[in-house]
Design a protein around this motif. Structure first.
Motif, PDB file in Angstrom:
ATOM      1  N   ILE A 145       0.841  -1.210   0.000  1.00 27.60           N
ATOM      2  CA  ILE A 145       0.000   0.000   0.000  1.00 27.60           C
ATOM      3  C   ILE A 145       0.874   1.257   0.000  1.00 27.60           C
ATOM      4  CG2 ILE A 145      -0.394   0.155   2.513  1.00 27.60           C
ATOM      5  CD1 ILE A 145      -3.253   1.092   1.825  1.00 27.60           C
ATOM      6  N   SER A 146       2.001   1.205   0.665  1.00 24.46           N
ATOM      7  CA  SER A 146       2.866   2.391   0.714  1.00 24.46           C
ATOM      8  C   SER A 146       3.486   2.683  -0.647  1.00 24.46           C
ATOM      9  CB  SER A 146       3.959   2.224   1.765  1.00 24.46           C
ATOM     10  OG  SER A 146       4.892   1.271   1.310  1.00 24.46           O
ATOM     11  N   LEU A 147       3.535   1.661  -1.516  1.00 28.59           N
ATOM     12  CA  LEU A 147       4.090   1.866  -2.860  1.00 28.59           C
ATOM     13  C   LEU A 147       2.985   1.992  -3.912  1.00 28.59           C
ATOM     14  CD1 LEU A 147       7.036  -0.693  -2.517  1.00 28.59           C
ATOM     15  CD2 LEU A 147       7.182   1.804  -2.457  1.00 28.59           C
ATOM     16  N   GLY A 148       1.759   2.177  -3.441  1.00 23.84           N
ATOM     17  CA  GLY A 148       0.651   2.475  -4.358  1.00 23.84           C
ATOM     18  C   GLY A 148      -0.091   1.267  -4.868  1.00 23.84           C
ATOM     19  N   GLY A 149       0.196   0.075  -4.340  1.00 24.81           N
ATOM     20  CA  GLY A 149      -0.476  -1.141  -4.820  1.00 24.81           C
ATOM     21  C   GLY A 149      -1.849  -1.338  -4.187  1.00 24.81           C
ATOM     22  N   ASN A 150      -2.602  -2.232  -4.790  1.00 26.84           N
ATOM     23  CA  ASN A 150      -3.972  -2.510  -4.349  1.00 26.84           C
ATOM     24  C   ASN A 150      -3.964  -3.611  -3.277  1.00 26.84           C
ATOM     25  OD1 ASN A 150      -6.665  -3.096  -4.102  1.00 26.84           O
ATOM     26  ND2 ASN A 150      -6.972  -3.679  -6.246  1.00 26.84           N
ATOM     27  N   GLU A 160      -8.189  -1.339   5.826  1.00 24.88           N
ATOM     28  CA  GLU A 160      -7.715  -0.683   4.601  1.00 24.88           C
ATOM     29  C   GLU A 160      -7.869   0.836   4.721  1.00 24.88           C
ATOM     30  OE1 GLU A 160      -9.263  -2.304   0.941  1.00 24.88           O
ATOM     31  OE2 GLU A 160      -8.361  -0.703  -0.252  1.00 24.88           O
ATOM     32  N   ARG A 164      -4.832   3.574   4.668  1.00 28.65           N
ATOM     33  CA  ARG A 164      -4.744   4.673   3.702  1.00 28.65           C
ATOM     34  C   ARG A 164      -4.463   5.989   4.414  1.00 28.65           C
ATOM     35  NH1 ARG A 164      -5.179   2.722  -0.844  1.00 28.65           N
ATOM     36  NH2 ARG A 164      -6.580   1.018  -1.333  1.00 28.65           N
ATOM     37  N   ALA A 168       1.137   7.481   4.835  1.00 26.71           N
ATOM     38  CA  ALA A 168       2.122   8.506   4.500  1.00 26.71           C
ATOM     39  C   ALA A 168       3.301   8.456   5.468  1.00 26.71           C
ATOM     40  CB  ALA A 168       1.460   9.863   4.535  1.00 26.71           C
TER      41      ALA A 168
END
Ligand code: PNS
Length: 174
Positions: A145-150, A160, A164, A168
């Protein structure tokens, strides 16, 4: 599918210990299956700030509590110190752990044997992860999630959302 408990383990109190930073769908699967096997399952969060968790113990406790409401006999708690001592204090004779792959087994076996040495009669029961969840870990979920994945489906929806909002601040060590 929830079925009535039966058999020798039905009256037993089991501890499901872990860091749960955060809880994943794999953890939830073990909790649900454990709740069908045991009278009580105590999901116990280890208080260990040395691990530099993403979520505080209070936040992890809240996420766990919200995630397990549908499962009968499941409660959430925290512990410090030896798991074997905590199990004795809770009158628990079983430690429940999920095993995802053979690579998990070596460490889990060591812990199981050490816990039984510390507290004779304290048995560890391993539940093999369901195939759908066997690749999930809290660490990988945070990294993805930190690298933009689902990560949809890998953690409960409420987790989730929290991830989100929090992510950061998380810098994966890769
Ligand atoms: O989810 P984790 O981080 O793999 O859980 C590890 C845990 C909490 C089960 C383990 O670190 C533990 O039981 N710690 C408590 C201290 C203890 O009893 N150590 C000796 C275990 S053999």
């Amino acid at each position: 599918m929830t079925q009535p408990q039966s058999g020798a383990v039905a009256g037993v109190v089991a501890i499901y210990p872990g860091s749960f930073d955060p809880i994943t769908s794999g953890h939830l699967d073990v909790i649900e299956r454990g709740s069908r096997m045991f009278k009580r399952v105590i999901v116990a969060i280890l208080q260990n700030e040395a691990k530099q968790p993403l979520f505080s113990v209070a936040e992890r406790m809240e996420m766990l509590r919200e995630s397990v409401t549908a499962f009968p006999g499941v409660e959430v708690d925290t512990f410090q110190g030896l798991l074997a001592d905590y199990a004795l204090a809770k009158d628990a004779s079983v430690i429940l752990r999920g095993i995802r792959a053979i690579s998990d087994y070596e460490y889990e076996l060591q812990m199981a044997l050490m816990n039984r040495r510390l507290q004779p009669g304290l048995e560890t029961i391993f539940l093999p992860a369901s195939e759908t969840f066997s690749f999930i870990s809290s660490k990988l979920v945070k990294e993805v999630i930190s690298l933009g994945g689902n990560i949809t489906g890998l953690v409960p929806p409420l987790v989730e959302d929290r991830l989100r909002r929090r992510i950061a601040k998380y810098k994966p060590s890769i």
